[in-house]
Design a protein around this motif. Sequence first.
Motif, mmCIF file in Angstrom:
data_model
loop_
_atom_site.group_PDB
_atom_site.id
_atom_site.type_symbol
_atom_site.label_atom_id
_atom_site.label_comp_id
_atom_site.label_asym_id
_atom_site.label_seq_id
_atom_site.Cartn_x
_atom_site.Cartn_y
_atom_site.Cartn_z
ATOM 1 N N MET A 1 0.666 2.524 11.918
ATOM 2 C CA MET A 1 0.421 1.827 10.651
ATOM 3 C C MET A 1 0.622 0.321 10.842
ATOM 4 O O MET A 1 1.663 -0.111 11.304
ATOM 5 N N ASN A 2 -0.383 -0.495 10.490
ATOM 6 C CA ASN A 2 -0.253 -1.935 10.640
ATOM 7 C C ASN A 2 0.465 -2.546 9.439
ATOM 8 O O ASN A 2 0.821 -1.860 8.481
ATOM 9 N N ILE A 3 0.657 -3.862 9.503
ATOM 10 C CA ILE A 3 1.415 -4.549 8.448
ATOM 11 C C ILE A 3 0.703 -4.444 7.106
ATOM 12 O O ILE A 3 1.343 -4.255 6.058
ATOM 13 N N LEU A 4 -0.625 -4.554 7.091
ATOM 14 C CA LEU A 4 -1.382 -4.489 5.847
ATOM 15 C C LEU A 4 -1.223 -3.134 5.177
ATOM 16 O O LEU A 4 -1.018 -3.057 3.960
ATOM 17 N N ASP A 5 -1.279 -2.068 5.970
ATOM 18 C CA ASP A 5 -1.078 -0.729 5.417
ATOM 19 C C ASP A 5 0.346 -0.570 4.878
ATOM 20 O O ASP A 5 0.568 0.073 3.851
ATOM 21 N N ASP A 6 1.301 -1.176 5.578
ATOM 22 C CA ASP A 6 2.699 -1.114 5.144
ATOM 23 C C ASP A 6 2.874 -1.817 3.800
ATOM 24 O O ASP A 6 3.557 -1.318 2.899
ATOM 25 N N LEU A 7 2.232 -2.977 3.637
ATOM 26 C CA LEU A 7 2.315 -3.716 2.369
ATOM 27 C C LEU A 7 1.639 -2.942 1.242
ATOM 28 O O LEU A 7 2.141 -2.912 0.114
ATOM 29 N N LYS A 8 0.505 -2.318 1.549
ATOM 30 C CA LYS A 8 -0.184 -1.528 0.533
ATOM 31 C C LYS A 8 0.680 -0.367 0.067
ATOM 32 O O LYS A 8 0.744 -0.055 -1.124
ATOM 33 N N LEU A 9 1.366 0.268 1.001
ATOM 34 C CA LEU A 9 2.222 1.400 0.657
ATOM 35 C C LEU A 9 3.413 0.946 -0.179
ATOM 36 O O LEU A 9 3.798 1.606 -1.152
ATOM 37 N N GLN A 10 3.994 -0.198 0.174
ATOM 38 C CA GLN A 10 5.100 -0.734 -0.629
ATOM 39 C C GLN A 10 4.641 -1.062 -2.035
ATOM 40 O O GLN A 10 5.357 -0.798 -3.009
ATOM 41 N N TYR A 11 3.441 -1.640 -2.153
ATOM 42 C CA TYR A 11 2.909 -1.980 -3.476
ATOM 43 C C TYR A 11 2.678 -0.718 -4.298
ATOM 44 O O TYR A 11 2.963 -0.674 -5.500
ATOM 45 N N ARG A 12 2.186 0.337 -3.641
ATOM 46 C CA ARG A 12 1.867 1.567 -4.344
ATOM 47 C C ARG A 12 3.112 2.320 -4.800
ATOM 48 O O ARG A 12 3.148 2.899 -5.873
ATOM 49 N N LEU A 13 4.170 2.275 -3.986
ATOM 50 C CA LEU A 13 5.355 3.077 -4.258
ATOM 51 C C LEU A 13 6.534 2.266 -4.799
ATOM 52 O O LEU A 13 7.526 2.834 -5.225
ATOM 53 N N GLY A 14 6.425 0.934 -4.769
ATOM 54 C CA GLY A 14 7.571 0.105 -5.115
ATOM 55 C C GLY A 14 7.866 -0.009 -6.590
ATOM 56 O O GLY A 14 8.906 -0.533 -6.973
ATOM 57 N N GLY A 15 6.954 0.449 -7.459
ATOM 58 C CA GLY A 15 7.197 0.346 -8.887
ATOM 59 C C GLY A 15 6.768 -0.995 -9.455
ATOM 60 O O GLY A 15 6.264 -1.882 -8.748
ATOM 61 N N ILE A 16 6.991 -1.185 -10.748
ATOM 62 C CA ILE A 16 6.500 -2.362 -11.448
ATOM 63 C C ILE A 16 7.183 -3.645 -10.971
ATOM 64 O O ILE A 16 6.558 -4.701 -10.916
ATOM 65 N N ALA A 17 8.464 -3.575 -10.612
ATOM 66 C CA ALA A 17 9.168 -4.775 -10.160
ATOM 67 C C ALA A 17 8.544 -5.307 -8.868
ATOM 68 O O ALA A 17 8.322 -6.515 -8.728
ATOM 69 N N MET A 18 8.253 -4.396 -7.939
ATOM 70 C CA MET A 18 7.617 -4.795 -6.690
ATOM 71 C C MET A 18 6.234 -5.378 -6.953
ATOM 72 O O MET A 18 5.837 -6.369 -6.346
#
Length: 287
Positions: A1-18
Amino acid sequence: MNILDDLKLQYRLGGIAMRVMYWNVACFIVSLIFFYQFSVGQFAFPNWLALSSDPQVFMFKPWTFLTYAFFHDGFFHLLFNMMVLNFASTLFLTYFTQKQYLGLYLLSALFAGVAFALSFYFSNISGSIVGASAAIMAILVAATTYSPLMNVRLFLFGNVKLWHITAVIIILDLMQFRLGNMGGHISHLAGAFFGFVYIKLLQNGTDLSIIVSKTLDFFVNLFRKSPTTPFTKVHKNYKKPTEKTTSRIVTKDKTQQQIDEILDKISQSGYDCLTKEEKEFLFKAGK
């Protein structure tokens, strides 16, 4: 998983604050590309993004009462605000929902923007502001109002009460009121006041964030196409499920169970605690 995929996953799972922090960072990058004057080393925000105290400007650009709360006039301005927002968000979301979080962020930004514009207008001062500080102050003060005696562990200071931290920040704002950035300090204090009022009204049974939730739901439903389901004849099958079907159900249940376990791990220890394999599994499962 590259950095872009990692950021997308954080955005998807991080909730509204993220997501709110992502929006702020994205707006800063956009403003750095289009509005930063490298020759003089400062931003030049247009009056259709920054909030102006001139009635002839904001009356014809009412959206600026919200857009100003997602832009920042410097890297350190953004960095400090995001650090405080991350801290305040964790506290607020311990007790309240994500819809209440977004509602408070937007309503406090709106209230602080109106307070800034009116105070500058009646003081015969012209100016403009950008920054998420007012909304961040509202979230921090809201959490403090609800649980002022919460223990917070700070580096070098040890355990302190939450209200001590909030009181220091507000006092610093008051001390700098006349030193510079008066408009910013007015909006900060207005945001803090709104956060306090929001919790008091909520404790009395009035949730102001419903205004934002219902407004967003209205526009989402307005542009969402209602699915048309043509009439189809239903045939009942009384045959017993085969072993193959049972196997699929068990596999699906195991996958969902693994997803639930990873999400519980994120809620307890944060996204960064996941292993590389767990991140890749979540990314593939979310496709």
